[in-house]
Design a protein around this motif. Structure first.
Motif, PDB file in Angstrom:
ATOM      1  N   UNK A 134      -9.236   2.208   5.092  1.00 37.30           N
ATOM      2  CA  UNK A 134      -7.807   2.438   4.960  1.00 37.30           C
ATOM      3  C   UNK A 134      -7.686   1.809   3.531  1.00 37.30           C
ATOM      4  N   UNK A 135      -6.669   2.410   2.829  1.00 34.46           N
ATOM      5  CA  UNK A 135      -6.384   2.050   1.428  1.00 34.46           C
ATOM      6  C   UNK A 135      -4.689   1.649   1.435  1.00 34.46           C
ATOM      7  N   UNK A 136      -4.411   0.327   0.780  1.00 35.40           N
ATOM      8  CA  UNK A 136      -2.897   0.413   0.780  1.00 35.40           C
ATOM      9  C   UNK A 136      -2.425  -0.117  -0.700  1.00 35.40           C
ATOM     10  N   UNK A 137      -1.390   0.461  -1.012  1.00 32.93           N
ATOM     11  CA  UNK A 137      -0.913   0.149  -2.390  1.00 32.93           C
ATOM     12  C   UNK A 137      -0.187  -1.219  -2.365  1.00 32.93           C
ATOM     13  N   UNK A 138       0.124  -1.962  -3.167  1.00 33.08           N
ATOM     14  CA  UNK A 138       0.872  -3.391  -3.079  1.00 33.08           C
ATOM     15  C   UNK A 138       0.983  -3.839  -4.331  1.00 33.08           C
ATOM     16  N   UNK A 139       1.734  -4.992  -4.567  1.00 35.82           N
ATOM     17  CA  UNK A 139       1.973  -5.737  -5.751  1.00 35.82           C
ATOM     18  C   UNK A 139       1.078  -6.992  -5.916  1.00 35.82           C
ATOM     19  N   UNK A 140       0.901  -7.759  -6.918  1.00 39.75           N
ATOM     20  CA  UNK A 140       0.390  -9.062  -7.158  1.00 39.75           C
ATOM     21  C   UNK A 140       1.535  -9.664  -7.898  1.00 39.75           C
ATOM     22  N   UNK A 141       2.238 -10.638  -7.172  1.00 33.98           N
ATOM     23  CA  UNK A 141       3.426 -11.212  -7.830  1.00 33.98           C
ATOM     24  C   UNK A 141       2.986 -12.841  -8.229  1.00 33.98           C
ATOM     25  N   UNK A 142       3.885 -13.214  -8.915  1.00 31.33           N
ATOM     26  CA  UNK A 142       3.826 -14.508  -9.411  1.00 31.33           C
ATOM     27  C   UNK A 142       4.761 -15.514  -8.512  1.00 31.33           C
ATOM     28  N   UNK A 143       4.836 -16.960  -8.586  1.00 33.56           N
ATOM     29  CA  UNK A 143       5.691 -17.365  -7.624  1.00 33.56           C
ATOM     30  C   UNK A 143       7.324 -16.833  -7.863  1.00 33.56           C
ATOM     31  N   UNK A 144       7.561 -16.489  -8.956  1.00 31.99           N
ATOM     32  CA  UNK A 144       9.096 -16.001  -8.986  1.00 31.99           C
ATOM     33  C   UNK A 144       9.182 -14.425  -8.480  1.00 31.99           C
ATOM     34  N   UNK A 145       8.321 -14.126  -7.991  1.00 27.14           N
ATOM     35  CA  UNK A 145       8.269 -12.632  -7.582  1.00 27.14           C
ATOM     36  C   UNK A 145       8.334 -11.691  -8.595  1.00 27.14           C
ATOM     37  N   UNK A 146       7.930 -12.135  -9.811  1.00 29.44           N
ATOM     38  CA  UNK A 146       7.395 -11.205 -11.081  1.00 29.44           C
ATOM     39  C   UNK A 146       6.205 -10.461 -10.776  1.00 29.44           C
ATOM     40  N   UNK A 147       6.104  -9.141 -11.319  1.00 24.15           N
ATOM     41  CA  UNK A 147       4.956  -8.340 -10.822  1.00 24.15           C
ATOM     42  C   UNK A 147       3.936  -8.534 -12.112  1.00 24.15           C
ATOM     43  N   UNK A 148       2.694  -9.105 -11.501  1.00 27.91           N
ATOM     44  CA  UNK A 148       1.618  -9.389 -12.284  1.00 27.91           C
ATOM     45  C   UNK A 148       0.789  -7.878 -12.490  1.00 27.91           C
ATOM     46  N   UNK A 149       0.832  -7.179 -11.350  1.00 27.42           N
ATOM     47  CA  UNK A 149       0.094  -5.927 -11.283  1.00 27.42           C
ATOM     48  C   UNK A 149       0.379  -5.111 -10.120  1.00 27.42           C
ATOM     49  N   UNK A 150       0.209  -3.932 -10.285  1.00 27.38           N
ATOM     50  CA  UNK A 150       0.461  -3.109  -9.043  1.00 27.38           C
ATOM     51  C   UNK A 150      -1.119  -2.730  -8.675  1.00 27.38           C
ATOM     52  N   UNK A 151      -1.551  -2.740  -7.288  1.00 28.77           N
ATOM     53  CA  UNK A 151      -3.099  -2.230  -7.264  1.00 28.77           C
ATOM     54  C   UNK A 151      -3.192  -1.649  -5.798  1.00 28.77           C
ATOM     55  N   UNK A 152      -4.400  -1.072  -5.719  1.00 27.79           N
ATOM     56  CA  UNK A 152      -4.741  -0.486  -4.573  1.00 27.79           C
ATOM     57  C   UNK A 152      -5.982  -1.260  -3.727  1.00 27.79           C
ATOM     58  N   UNK A 153      -5.692  -1.722  -2.546  1.00 30.72           N
ATOM     59  CA  UNK A 153      -6.861  -2.465  -1.848  1.00 30.72           C
ATOM     60  C   UNK A 153      -7.263  -1.519  -0.718  1.00 30.72           C
ATOM     61  N   UNK A 154      -8.600  -1.611  -0.851  1.00 36.45           N
ATOM     62  CA  UNK A 154      -9.551  -0.498  -0.006  1.00 36.45           C
ATOM     63  C   UNK A 154     -10.269  -1.743   1.230  1.00 36.45           C
ATOM     64  N   UNK A 155      -9.979  -1.251   2.295  1.00 45.76           N
ATOM     65  CA  UNK A 155     -10.959  -2.141   3.440  1.00 45.76           C
ATOM     66  C   UNK A 155     -12.255  -1.254   3.678  1.00 45.76           C
ATOM     67  N   UNK A 156     -13.306  -2.238   3.621  1.00 44.97           N
ATOM     68  CA  UNK A 156     -14.506  -1.569   4.287  1.00 44.97           C
ATOM     69  C   UNK A 156     -15.062  -2.430   5.312  1.00 44.97           C
ATOM     70  N   UNK A 157     -16.225  -2.333   6.140  1.00 45.33           N
ATOM     71  CA  UNK A 157     -16.427  -2.886   7.226  1.00 45.33           C
ATOM     72  C   UNK A 157     -16.776  -4.436   6.979  1.00 45.33           C
ATOM     73  N   UNK A 158     -17.110  -4.579   5.673  1.00 43.12           N
ATOM     74  CA  UNK A 158     -17.464  -6.203   5.704  1.00 43.12           C
ATOM     75  C   UNK A 158     -17.172  -6.433   4.109  1.00 43.12           C
ATOM     76  N   UNK A 159     -16.265  -5.927   3.482  1.00 44.36           N
ATOM     77  CA  UNK A 159     -15.820  -6.156   2.350  1.00 44.36           C
ATOM     78  C   UNK A 159     -14.536  -5.557   1.827  1.00 44.36           C
ATOM     79  N   UNK A 160     -13.966  -5.935   0.721  1.00 46.11           N
ATOM     80  CA  UNK A 160     -12.812  -5.023   0.201  1.00 46.11           C
ATOM     81  C   UNK A 160     -13.111  -4.505  -1.145  1.00 46.11           C
TER      82      UNK A 160
END
Lengths: 360, 137
Positions: free
Chosen positions: A82-108
């Motif tokens: 599966x692949x998911x879109x999401x954000x990486x935020x700082x403590x204030x909720x500000x967006x550091x980046x928007x990325x895709x994360x892929x899940x593999x059987x033993x890694x990402x």
């Protein structure tokens, strides 16, 4: 410092691409023309070199814990492939980046914006606890996007029929010639499509095969007009550290119930904050384009700012995205955009501007 | 596309061609390559006085918006009408000729030189070529 070049740089130059600097890379902005390339993706199939995007493998016993901590979407509930879109935020909720994360059987795997590669690698290094291996594969892999209504025919002809049934936001390993890589049903065009990562050694053969089979080479110019029509945010424009995902309309990618993550408290507060500007879509009553930085005006008051805008090659309308005060976000609201001193009428419209007829 | 020898140039990539006391004005192939295909053009009305080095119009592409600068001082006597919108008939302008043939069918304005005005301050093709070569490095 000289810009990075993707493994396809020489091919682009030899095929009369106009090369421009983009996020530290020399990238093709167009080959024959933005409108023609844009139309190819809406009606047939196009291929983009997106090797400038950062590709990082994350593994080790604490990989899941790290990703849950730095990513707004849920990771533990992802199934393998599966692949998911999401954000990486700082403590204030500000967006550091928007990325895709892929899940593999033993890694990402993660796909990160080119402009944020070093920042995010440093952020993850800072927030890792325990044993996590963060393996930046950007410089030894090639990434292409194959996008358009004929993309599924194209990739199944090349990688086998099993990729045709790949679900939206799912991925699987592939082998191309002697190279191991992966393919996902993802994209940044609003069209059906796939993104493919392979080792450098087979990157150009893959590109050439896709082009020989009829895909139109497309540059970053068409990529930008396509994602604008699809209402997709672009980091540095709709997303930046001074903006949080709730304002950007990306609350669907923030999972408060998954447990703690960086920015969670600030984002929770943002969901009930009625003062923060919100992202909107605008359709201008003009053939002229609104550009980043143009003031958005209501009854003489400056109530917001355009973050992206262009004439739409497909819808043939002048479209823009921007941020305005919450009182002005309802579709149908009549506003104006100050384009170099000319006040052009504009109407708030729902995002996305363009939605394909879904076949997957 | 080479820059024609019979034209003179502004450093901002407009060209000018003198016939009698009338100067035809357009933008160079290099300008179009940088801008990418034009989507919209705004030109001054016939009768407008324009001044050398000053803004006379706007050109837009999918990517960007740029000002257009007049190479000479004078009065607009003719425009390449199919390129621009006609509010009277609501006909949409089509700036495609500017993309396809910037030194020919994509001409924009004809300007009658003001008394005493010349093209002497403009770059020759050779000088403009040299500017482009230096901008590329």
């Amino acid at each position: 410092m000289a810009n990075h070049r993707t493994p396809l740089y020489r091919w682009h130059v030899e095929h009369q691409a106009r090369m421009v600097p983009f996020s530290g890379w020399d990238m093709p902005v167009q080959y024959t023309g933005i409108a023609a390339e844009h139309h190819a993706v809406r009606t047939a199939v196009g291929i983009f070199d997106i090797s400038h995007m950062a590709r990082v493998n994350v593994h080790g016993p604490e990989a899941l814990a790290l990703l849950e901590k730095v990513f707004t979407n849920a990771v533990a509930t992802m199934t393998v492939g599966q692949v998911r879109y999401g954000l990486i935020c700082n403590e204030n909720g500000g967006v550091l980046d928007d990325i895709l994360v892929y899940r593999w059987s033993d890694s990402f795997s993660a796909v990160i914006n080119a402009s944020n590669r070093e920042k995010i690698l440093a952020w993850w290094e800072q927030h890792r606890t325990g044993e996590v291996i963060i393996d930046d594969r950007t410089f030894d892999t090639t990434m292409v996007a194959i996008q358009g209504p004929q993309a599924a025919d194209m990739v199944s002809a090349i990688f086998g029929e099993s990729v045709r049934t790949l679900k939206y936001y799912h991925a699987k390993p592939i082998r191309y010639r002697e190279g191991d890589g992966f393919i996902s049903r993802t994209g940044y065009t609003g069209e059906d499509g796939f993104e493919v990562v392979v080792p450098h050694a087979v990157g150009q053969p893959l590109w050439e095969e896709v082009v020989t089979r009829g895909a139109v080479p497309c540059g970053l110019g068409a990529r930008d007009t396509l994602r604008l029509e699809a209402g997709m945010p672009l980091y540095g424009h709709e997303l930046k550290e001074s903006i949080n995902p709730i304002q950007a309309g990306l609350g669907w990618a923030v999972k408060f119930d998954k447990g703690p993550f960086i920015g969670r408290e600030a984002l929770l507060a943002a969901t009930t904050d009625t003062t923060q500007p919100r992202r909107i879509g605008l359709e201008l009553d003009s053939p002229r384009a609104a550009r980043e930085g143009c003031p958005i005006v209501a009854a003489g008051d400056n109530i917001g700012t355009v973050t992206s805008g262009s004439l739409s090659p497909w819808l043939k309308k002048s479209l823009a995205m921007g941020y305005v005060r919450p009182a002005f976000t309802s579709p149908g609201t009549l506003l104006a955009v100050d384009v170099r001193g000319a006040l052009l009428h504009a109407k708030v419209v729902p995002l996305p501007f363009y939605r394909r007829t879904k076949n997957v | 596309m080479p820059n024609p020898k019979n034209l003179r140039y502004l450093p901002t990539h407009e060209w000018a061609r003198l016939d009698g006391d009338v100067v035809t004005v357009g933008v160079t192939a290099f300008a179009i390559e940088q801008l990418t295909e034009p989507t919209y053009l705004e030109l001054p009305a016939i009768g407008t006085e324009v001044h050398a080095g000053e803004k006379f119009g706007i050109i837009e592409s999918y990517k960007s918006t740029s000002d257009l600068y007049s190479p000479v001082t004078g009065t607009v006597i003719e425009r390449n009408e199919p390129l621009v919108d006609d509010p009277a008939t609501k006909r949409k302008g089509d700036p495609k000729p500017v993309n396809d043939d910037p030194f020919g069918a994509g001409w924009m304005l004809k300007i009658r030189l003001a008394p005493g005005a010349t093209l002497d301050h403009l770059l020759t093709a050779e000088q403009y070529d040299a500017q482009l070569a230096s901008e590329h490095h």
